[in-house]
Write an enzyme that holds these catalytic residues in place. Structure first.
Site, mmCIF file in Angstrom:
data_model
loop_
_atom_site.group_PDB
_atom_site.id
_atom_site.type_symbol
_atom_site.label_atom_id
_atom_site.label_comp_id
_atom_site.label_asym_id
_atom_site.label_seq_id
_atom_site.Cartn_x
_atom_site.Cartn_y
_atom_site.Cartn_z
ATOM 1 N N ARG A 68 -53.031 8.390 27.783
ATOM 2 C CA ARG A 68 -54.421 8.815 27.904
ATOM 3 C C ARG A 68 -54.890 9.425 26.591
ATOM 4 N NH1 ARG A 68 -57.642 12.389 32.351
ATOM 5 N NH2 ARG A 68 -59.619 12.352 31.222
ATOM 6 N N ARG A 103 -60.120 5.258 31.698
ATOM 7 C CA ARG A 103 -58.859 5.916 31.343
ATOM 8 C C ARG A 103 -57.673 5.195 31.954
ATOM 9 N NH1 ARG A 103 -61.215 11.094 33.982
ATOM 10 N NH2 ARG A 103 -62.856 10.191 32.788
#
Length: 172
Positions: free
Chosen positions: A88, A97
Protein backbone atom coordinates in the site's frame (compact mmCIF):
# COMPACT_ATOMS: atom_id res chain seq x y z
CA UNK A 1 0.71 -14.23 44.46
CA UNK A 2 0.83 -13.88 40.69
CA UNK A 3 -0.88 -11.19 38.64
CA UNK A 4 -4.17 -12.27 37.09
CA UNK A 5 -3.86 -12.82 33.35
CA UNK A 6 -5.42 -10.11 31.24
CA UNK A 7 -8.11 -11.42 28.98
CA UNK A 8 -7.62 -10.71 25.29
CA UNK A 9 -9.56 -7.92 23.64
CA UNK A 10 -12.16 -8.67 20.98
CA UNK A 11 -11.47 -6.59 17.89
CA UNK A 12 -13.14 -6.35 14.50
CA UNK A 13 -10.88 -5.41 11.59
CA UNK A 14 -12.19 -4.32 8.21
CA UNK A 15 -10.24 -5.52 5.19
CA UNK A 16 -10.71 -3.91 1.79
CA UNK A 17 -9.02 -3.57 -1.59
CA UNK A 18 -9.72 -2.82 -5.22
CA UNK A 19 -6.31 -3.26 -6.86
CA UNK A 20 -3.91 -6.13 -7.44
CA UNK A 21 -4.41 -9.77 -6.52
CA UNK A 22 -7.03 -9.02 -3.86
CA UNK A 23 -7.61 -12.54 -2.54
CA UNK A 24 -3.86 -13.10 -2.24
CA UNK A 25 -3.45 -9.78 -0.47
CA UNK A 26 -6.35 -10.53 1.88
CA UNK A 27 -4.79 -13.91 2.71
CA UNK A 28 -1.37 -12.31 3.26
CA UNK A 29 -2.96 -9.74 5.58
CA UNK A 30 -4.82 -12.47 7.48
CA UNK A 31 -1.62 -14.53 7.92
CA UNK A 32 0.21 -11.44 9.19
CA UNK A 33 -2.62 -10.57 11.59
CA UNK A 34 -2.42 -14.13 12.96
CA UNK A 35 1.16 -13.45 14.09
CA UNK A 36 -0.08 -10.97 16.70
CA UNK A 37 -3.73 -11.96 17.26
CA UNK A 38 -5.92 -15.05 17.33
CA UNK A 39 -8.35 -15.04 14.43
CA UNK A 40 -11.79 -16.01 15.75
CA UNK A 41 -13.88 -15.54 12.59
CA UNK A 42 -13.56 -14.34 8.99
CA UNK A 43 -16.51 -13.12 6.95
CA UNK A 44 -17.29 -13.87 3.36
CA UNK A 45 -16.02 -11.48 0.70
CA UNK A 46 -18.38 -8.72 -0.42
CA UNK A 47 -18.15 -6.47 -3.46
CA UNK A 48 -19.34 -2.87 -3.49
CA UNK A 49 -19.03 0.33 -5.44
CA UNK A 50 -16.30 2.67 -4.20
CA UNK A 51 -17.07 5.39 -1.67
CA UNK A 52 -15.81 8.73 -2.93
CA UNK A 53 -14.29 8.87 -6.41
CA UNK A 54 -16.25 6.58 -8.71
CA UNK A 55 -13.57 6.35 -11.43
CA UNK A 56 -11.98 3.27 -9.88
CA UNK A 57 -12.72 -0.47 -9.66
CA UNK A 58 -15.27 -1.94 -7.27
CA UNK A 59 -14.00 -2.82 -3.80
CA UNK A 60 -13.86 -6.23 -2.20
CA UNK A 61 -14.37 -6.18 1.58
CA UNK A 62 -14.42 -8.54 4.54
CA UNK A 63 -14.34 -8.33 8.33
CA UNK A 64 -12.10 -10.34 10.64
CA UNK A 65 -12.84 -10.91 14.32
CA UNK A 66 -9.72 -11.36 16.45
CA UNK A 67 -8.59 -11.64 20.04
CA UNK A 68 -5.45 -9.68 20.83
CA UNK A 69 -3.40 -8.43 23.74
CA UNK A 70 -2.11 -5.51 21.67
CA UNK A 71 -3.29 -2.07 22.72
CA UNK A 72 -5.38 -0.17 20.17
CA UNK A 73 -2.37 1.96 19.21
CA UNK A 74 -0.04 -1.04 18.94
CA UNK A 75 -2.62 -2.78 16.75
CA UNK A 76 -2.99 0.29 14.54
CA UNK A 77 0.79 0.47 14.07
CA UNK A 78 0.92 -3.24 13.28
CA UNK A 79 -1.91 -2.99 10.72
CA UNK A 80 -0.15 -0.06 9.01
CA UNK A 81 3.04 -2.16 8.85
CA UNK A 82 1.09 -5.01 7.20
CA UNK A 83 -0.38 -2.58 4.65
CA UNK A 84 3.10 -1.33 3.73
CA UNK A 85 4.48 -4.89 3.46
CA UNK A 86 1.69 -5.79 1.05
CA UNK A 87 2.43 -2.71 -1.03
CA UNK A 88 0.00 0.00 0.00
CA UNK A 89 1.14 3.48 -0.91
CA UNK A 90 -0.30 6.80 0.24
CA UNK A 91 -2.74 8.07 -2.38
CA UNK A 92 -5.75 10.34 -2.42
CA UNK A 93 -8.41 9.85 0.23
CA UNK A 94 -10.81 7.03 -0.67
CA UNK A 95 -8.69 6.23 -3.71
CA UNK A 96 -7.76 2.80 -5.07
CA UNK A 97 -5.59 0.56 -2.89
CA UNK A 98 -4.06 -2.92 -2.76
CA UNK A 99 -5.07 -3.36 0.89
CA UNK A 100 -6.82 -1.38 3.60
CA UNK A 101 -6.95 -2.56 7.21
CA UNK A 102 -9.17 -0.62 9.63
CA UNK A 103 -10.03 -1.20 13.27
CA UNK A 104 -13.83 -1.17 13.30
CA UNK A 105 -14.45 -1.98 16.98
CA UNK A 106 -11.99 -2.64 19.78
CA UNK A 107 -14.03 -4.17 22.58
CA UNK A 108 -16.32 -1.48 23.94
CA UNK A 109 -13.70 1.28 23.70
CA UNK A 110 -14.47 4.71 22.35
CA UNK A 111 -11.27 6.56 21.39
CA UNK A 112 -10.86 9.81 19.50
CA UNK A 113 -7.34 11.09 18.85
CA UNK A 114 -5.61 12.61 15.84
CA UNK A 115 -4.18 9.21 14.90
CA UNK A 116 -6.95 6.82 15.92
CA UNK A 117 -10.74 6.90 16.13
CA UNK A 118 -12.59 3.85 17.49
CA UNK A 119 -15.23 2.82 16.61
CA UNK A 120 -14.34 3.54 13.01
CA UNK A 121 -15.99 6.92 12.40
CA UNK A 122 -18.02 5.84 9.36
CA UNK A 123 -18.61 2.15 10.04
CA UNK A 124 -22.24 2.76 10.99
CA UNK A 125 -22.87 4.31 7.55
CA UNK A 126 -21.33 1.57 5.43
CA UNK A 127 -23.14 -1.60 4.49
CA UNK A 128 -19.86 -3.10 3.17
CA UNK A 129 -18.61 -3.02 6.78
CA UNK A 130 -21.85 -3.87 8.57
CA UNK A 131 -23.00 -6.87 6.48
CA UNK A 132 -19.73 -8.83 6.86
CA UNK A 133 -19.63 -7.91 10.56
CA UNK A 134 -23.23 -9.05 10.97
CA UNK A 135 -22.35 -12.34 9.26
CA UNK A 136 -19.63 -13.24 11.78
CA UNK A 137 -21.16 -11.72 14.95
CA UNK A 138 -24.88 -10.91 14.83
CA UNK A 139 -24.73 -9.61 18.42
CA UNK A 140 -21.88 -7.14 17.75
CA UNK A 141 -22.45 -3.89 19.61
CA UNK A 142 -21.53 -0.40 18.42
CA UNK A 143 -20.30 1.23 21.63
CA UNK A 144 -20.68 4.84 20.44
CA UNK A 145 -24.16 4.38 18.96
CA UNK A 146 -25.35 2.04 21.75
CA UNK A 147 -26.98 -0.19 19.15
CA UNK A 148 -26.43 -3.63 17.72
CA UNK A 149 -24.92 -3.88 14.27
CA UNK A 150 -28.12 -5.65 13.20
CA UNK A 151 -30.23 -2.62 14.18
CA UNK A 152 -27.86 -0.18 12.49
CA UNK A 153 -27.81 -2.28 9.34
CA UNK A 154 -31.59 -2.55 9.16
CA UNK A 155 -31.81 1.25 9.31
CA UNK A 156 -29.61 1.76 6.24
CA UNK A 157 -32.27 0.86 3.71
CA UNK A 158 -31.32 -0.30 0.22
CA UNK A 159 -29.20 2.66 -0.85
CA UNK A 160 -25.88 0.77 -0.73
CA UNK A 161 -25.73 -2.27 -2.96
CA UNK A 162 -23.26 -4.97 -1.99
CA UNK A 163 -23.02 -8.55 -3.09
CA UNK A 164 -21.42 -11.59 -1.49
CA UNK A 165 -18.84 -12.98 -3.87
CA UNK A 166 -17.12 -15.78 -1.97
CA UNK A 167 -17.19 -17.56 1.36
CA UNK A 168 -14.41 -17.09 3.90
CA UNK A 169 -12.78 -20.39 2.88
CA UNK A 170 -11.12 -18.65 -0.10
CA UNK A 171 -8.89 -16.85 2.42
CA UNK A 172 -8.14 -19.70 4.79
Amino acid sequence: MSEPEASPNIVFIGVGANLGPMRENFTRALRSIEKRARVVAVSSLYESDPVGPQDQPKFTNAVVKVETELSPFELLDYLKTIEKEIGRKKTKRWGPRVIDLDIIFYGDLVISTDSLVIPHPRAHERRFVLEPLLEIDPAAWHPAKNMTVRDICSGLGDSQAISKTDGPEVLL
